[in-house]
Design a protein around this motif. Structure first.
Motif, PDB file in Angstrom:
ATOM      1  N   ARG A   1      -6.889  10.512   0.707  1.00 50.27           N
ATOM      2  CA  ARG A   1      -7.553  11.665   0.075  1.00 50.27           C
ATOM      3  C   ARG A   1      -8.759  12.114   0.900  1.00 50.27           C
ATOM      4  O   ARG A   1      -9.024  13.302   1.065  1.00 50.27           O
ATOM      5  CB  ARG A   1      -7.982  11.318  -1.355  1.00 50.27           C
ATOM      6  CG  ARG A   1      -6.821  11.268  -2.342  1.00 50.27           C
ATOM      7  CD  ARG A   1      -7.310  11.211  -3.774  1.00 50.27           C
ATOM      8  NE  ARG A   1      -7.939   9.932  -4.084  1.00 50.27           N
ATOM      9  CZ  ARG A   1      -7.273   8.872  -4.542  1.00 50.27           C
ATOM     10  NH1 ARG A   1      -5.965   8.934  -4.730  1.00 50.27           N
ATOM     11  NH2 ARG A   1      -7.915   7.749  -4.801  1.00 50.27           N
ATOM     12  N   GLU A   2      -9.491  11.159   1.462  1.00 49.16           N
ATOM     13  CA  GLU A   2     -10.702  11.469   2.217  1.00 49.16           C
ATOM     14  C   GLU A   2     -10.397  12.082   3.582  1.00 49.16           C
ATOM     15  O   GLU A   2     -11.073  13.006   4.016  1.00 49.16           O
ATOM     16  CB  GLU A   2     -11.528  10.191   2.420  1.00 49.16           C
ATOM     17  CG  GLU A   2     -12.055   9.593   1.125  1.00 49.16           C
ATOM     18  CD  GLU A   2     -12.685   8.228   1.342  1.00 49.16           C
ATOM     19  OE1 GLU A   2     -12.658   7.737   2.488  1.00 49.16           O
ATOM     20  OE2 GLU A   2     -13.184   7.634   0.360  1.00 49.16           O
TER      21      GLU A   2
ATOM     22  N   THR B   1      -8.548  -2.346   2.307  1.00 45.85           N
ATOM     23  CA  THR B   1      -8.823  -0.960   1.954  1.00 45.85           C
ATOM     24  C   THR B   1      -7.696  -0.342   1.140  1.00 45.85           C
ATOM     25  O   THR B   1      -6.518  -0.611   1.400  1.00 45.85           O
ATOM     26  CB  THR B   1      -9.041  -0.122   3.235  1.00 45.85           C
ATOM     27  OG1 THR B   1     -10.036  -0.766   4.042  1.00 45.85           O
ATOM     28  CG2 THR B   1      -9.504   1.288   2.900  1.00 45.85           C
ATOM     29  N   ASP B   2      -8.066   0.492   0.198  1.00 47.55           N
ATOM     30  CA  ASP B   2      -7.106   1.234  -0.620  1.00 47.55           C
ATOM     31  C   ASP B   2      -6.592   2.427   0.182  1.00 47.55           C
ATOM     32  O   ASP B   2      -7.313   3.392   0.411  1.00 47.55           O
ATOM     33  CB  ASP B   2      -7.789   1.706  -1.911  1.00 47.55           C
ATOM     34  CG  ASP B   2      -6.844   2.499  -2.812  1.00 47.55           C
ATOM     35  OD1 ASP B   2      -5.677   2.715  -2.418  1.00 47.55           O
ATOM     36  OD2 ASP B   2      -7.268   2.911  -3.896  1.00 47.55           O
TER      37      ASP B   2
ATOM     38  N   ASN C   1       2.332   2.294  -3.342  1.00 45.01           N
ATOM     39  CA  ASN C   1       1.400   2.881  -4.315  1.00 45.01           C
ATOM     40  C   ASN C   1       1.089   4.353  -4.051  1.00 45.01           C
ATOM     41  O   ASN C   1       0.346   4.968  -4.826  1.00 45.01           O
ATOM     42  CB  ASN C   1       0.088   2.083  -4.317  1.00 45.01           C
ATOM     43  CG  ASN C   1       0.260   0.701  -4.920  1.00 45.01           C
ATOM     44  OD1 ASN C   1       1.097   0.502  -5.797  1.00 45.01           O
ATOM     45  ND2 ASN C   1      -0.503  -0.260  -4.432  1.00 45.01           N
TER      46      ASN C   1
ATOM     47  N   SER D   1       0.831  -1.206   0.000  1.00 45.33           N
ATOM     48  CA  SER D   1       0.000   0.000   0.000  1.00 45.33           C
ATOM     49  C   SER D   1       0.864   1.254   0.000  1.00 45.33           C
ATOM     50  O   SER D   1       0.579   2.231  -0.700  1.00 45.33           O
ATOM     51  CB  SER D   1      -0.918   0.016   1.226  1.00 45.33           C
ATOM     52  OG  SER D   1      -1.861  -1.024   1.174  1.00 45.33           O
TER      53      SER D   1
ATOM     54  N   SER E   1      -4.449   4.776  -0.499  1.00 40.97           N
ATOM     55  CA  SER E   1      -4.361   6.061  -1.211  1.00 40.97           C
ATOM     56  C   SER E   1      -5.716   6.765  -1.270  1.00 40.97           C
ATOM     57  O   SER E   1      -5.805   7.986  -1.141  1.00 40.97           O
ATOM     58  CB  SER E   1      -3.819   5.849  -2.632  1.00 40.97           C
ATOM     59  OG  SER E   1      -4.662   4.986  -3.372  1.00 40.97           O
ATOM     60  N   GLN E   2      -6.796   6.001  -1.417  1.00 36.32           N
ATOM     61  CA  GLN E   2      -8.133   6.589  -1.456  1.00 36.32           C
ATOM     62  C   GLN E   2      -8.511   7.172  -0.095  1.00 36.32           C
ATOM     63  O   GLN E   2      -9.045   8.287   0.000  1.00 36.32           O
ATOM     64  CB  GLN E   2      -9.165   5.528  -1.863  1.00 36.32           C
ATOM     65  CG  GLN E   2     -10.612   6.019  -1.833  1.00 36.32           C
ATOM     66  CD  GLN E   2     -10.868   7.170  -2.796  1.00 36.32           C
ATOM     67  OE1 GLN E   2     -10.282   7.235  -3.867  1.00 36.32           O
ATOM     68  NE2 GLN E   2     -11.733   8.097  -2.404  1.00 36.32           N
ATOM     69  N   VAL E   3      -8.217   6.437   0.974  1.00 36.93           N
ATOM     70  CA  VAL E   3      -8.546   6.915   2.314  1.00 36.93           C
ATOM     71  C   VAL E   3      -7.744   8.164   2.656  1.00 36.93           C
ATOM     72  O   VAL E   3      -8.246   9.081   3.296  1.00 36.93           O
ATOM     73  CB  VAL E   3      -8.294   5.810   3.355  1.00 36.93           C
ATOM     74  CG1 VAL E   3      -8.584   6.317   4.764  1.00 36.93           C
ATOM     75  CG2 VAL E   3      -9.162   4.593   3.061  1.00 36.93           C
TER      76      VAL E   3
END
Length: 356
Positions: free
Chosen positions: A327-328, A320-321, A223, A220, A323-325
């Motif tokens: 951002r949030e 869970t991704d 990435n 993770s 990189s997406q979290v």
């Protein structure tokens, strides 16, 4: 002057002692016992120098072992010190084996027990720290809590006598020590650019003891679109070697693995990070104080307030991704008053003057 025996032995506890002892010693004779649960110089010993913590009166040098053996060794050694010193009260911090050992000795010898950071709960009894918290709280005479929720947790377990909401002593420490860190370091000392890197810390058994989970964490991190500055805990380093994950770590161009850093270095790195990725309870809270977004690689946290206000996110790296979290999580808003006003040590000392 009343005598208080303060017991600690891990990195976070030494930080809290630095904040409390500065005030406590103005009114009490404090005897400091270091169990040596953290024994690496960078992980513990350096604190006594850079945070101006008084030299321990006793250093047990217990070191690492299984939970049962480590706690047992501490019980024997702490009891010997208590019998010699005959303190008017015993003070413990947090939720470590050092905490539990001090608490049991106090209870067996009928000495008033003071617990700083009382009432925290993750509600996961598979965590050794959770058992230590619960047992210590239930035999403490004075319980100093950091938050309203901690007070409610104690009430839910039938503990209402001797409970005082004082705020978080770690906030005291951060406010004091951040100034020292900024005097001592510049971001260029670390070959980094402010707000252009992620800071990572991984050390908990739930992550490091599983090859699948540890590998998922590093994949993770690879990435992510920023440098990940990773002071490597000795436990994590050992597990990387044991599981044969060196190639993944070494070939990751964006992961900068370094030796463990001192507390002041860590504070400085936290403040200048774009976000923090951790499984440490203390680092989660420091991130909140610094107003830096945090991703916590755990299923539960004892600092649920940071989750509720959107400044911290819990994730399972297997599901869970990351990189997406990330951002949030950067959209939350920290609220300073959750953990008090940075005067917890003064409140604790004033209450002890009345109660001991």
């Amino acid at each position: 002057m009343k005598k208080i025996l303060t017991i600690a032995g891990t990195r976070p506890q030494l930080v809290k002692i630095a904040a409390v002892s500065r005030v406590l010693r103005q009114s009490f004779h404090e005897v400091l016992l270091n169990t040596g649960q953290h024994y690496d110089y960078k992980m513990a010993g350096v604190f006594f120098e850079e945070l101006k913590i008084p030299k321990p009166d006793y250093n047990l040098k217990i070191g690492s072992d299984t939970h049962g053996r480590q706690t047992g060794k501490m019980l024997i050694a702490v009891e010997e010190v208590v019998e010699k010193e005959q303190p008017d009260a015993i003070l413990v911090f947090g939720d470590t084996n050092s905490t539990l050992a001090g608490a049991i000795v106090a209870s067996k010898l009928h000495i008033p027990l003071i617990h700083i950071e009382a009432g925290l709960r993750s509600f996961n009894k598979l965590m050794p720290e959770e058992i230590n918290r619960i047992m210590t709280d239930h035999i403490s005479n004075l319980l100093f809590t950091p938050t309203e929720l901690a007070v409610q947790n104690l009430k839910n377990e039938g503990i209402t006598n001797g409970v005082f909401l004082v705020g978080d002593v770690m906030y005291d420490a951060v406010l004091y020590n951040m100034g020292l860190a900024e005097q001592q370091y510049k971001i260029t000392d670390f070959n980094l650019t402010s707000k252009k890197y992620f800071l990572g810390t991984i050390h908990r058994a739930e992550n490091t003891d599983s090859k699948e989970k540890l590998e998922a964490i590093f994949k993770s991190l690879i990435n992510l679109d920023q440098v990940v500055y990773l002071p490597l805990h000795p436990r994590t380093k050992h597990k990387i070697e044991q599981f044969g994950l060196q190639d993944i770590v070494e070939q990751a161009k964006n992961i900068k693995v370094v030796e463990p850093v001192s507390y002041l270095e860590m504070l400085f790195l936290e403040k200048h990070a774009k976000a923090i990725i951790t499984d440490s309870g203390g680092v989660q809270k420091e991130a909140y104080f610094m107003k830096v977004p945090c991703i916590t690689l755990r299923d539960q946290t004892e600092w649920v307030e940071t989750i509720e206000f959107g400044w911290n996110k819990l994730i399972n790296p297997l599901k869970t991704d990351l990189s997406q979290v990330l951002r949030e999580v950067q959209n939350g808003q920290p609220i300073d008053s959750i953990y008090g006003n940075g005067d917890a040590a003064h409140k604790i000392t004033n209450l002890l003057m009345q109660k001991i």
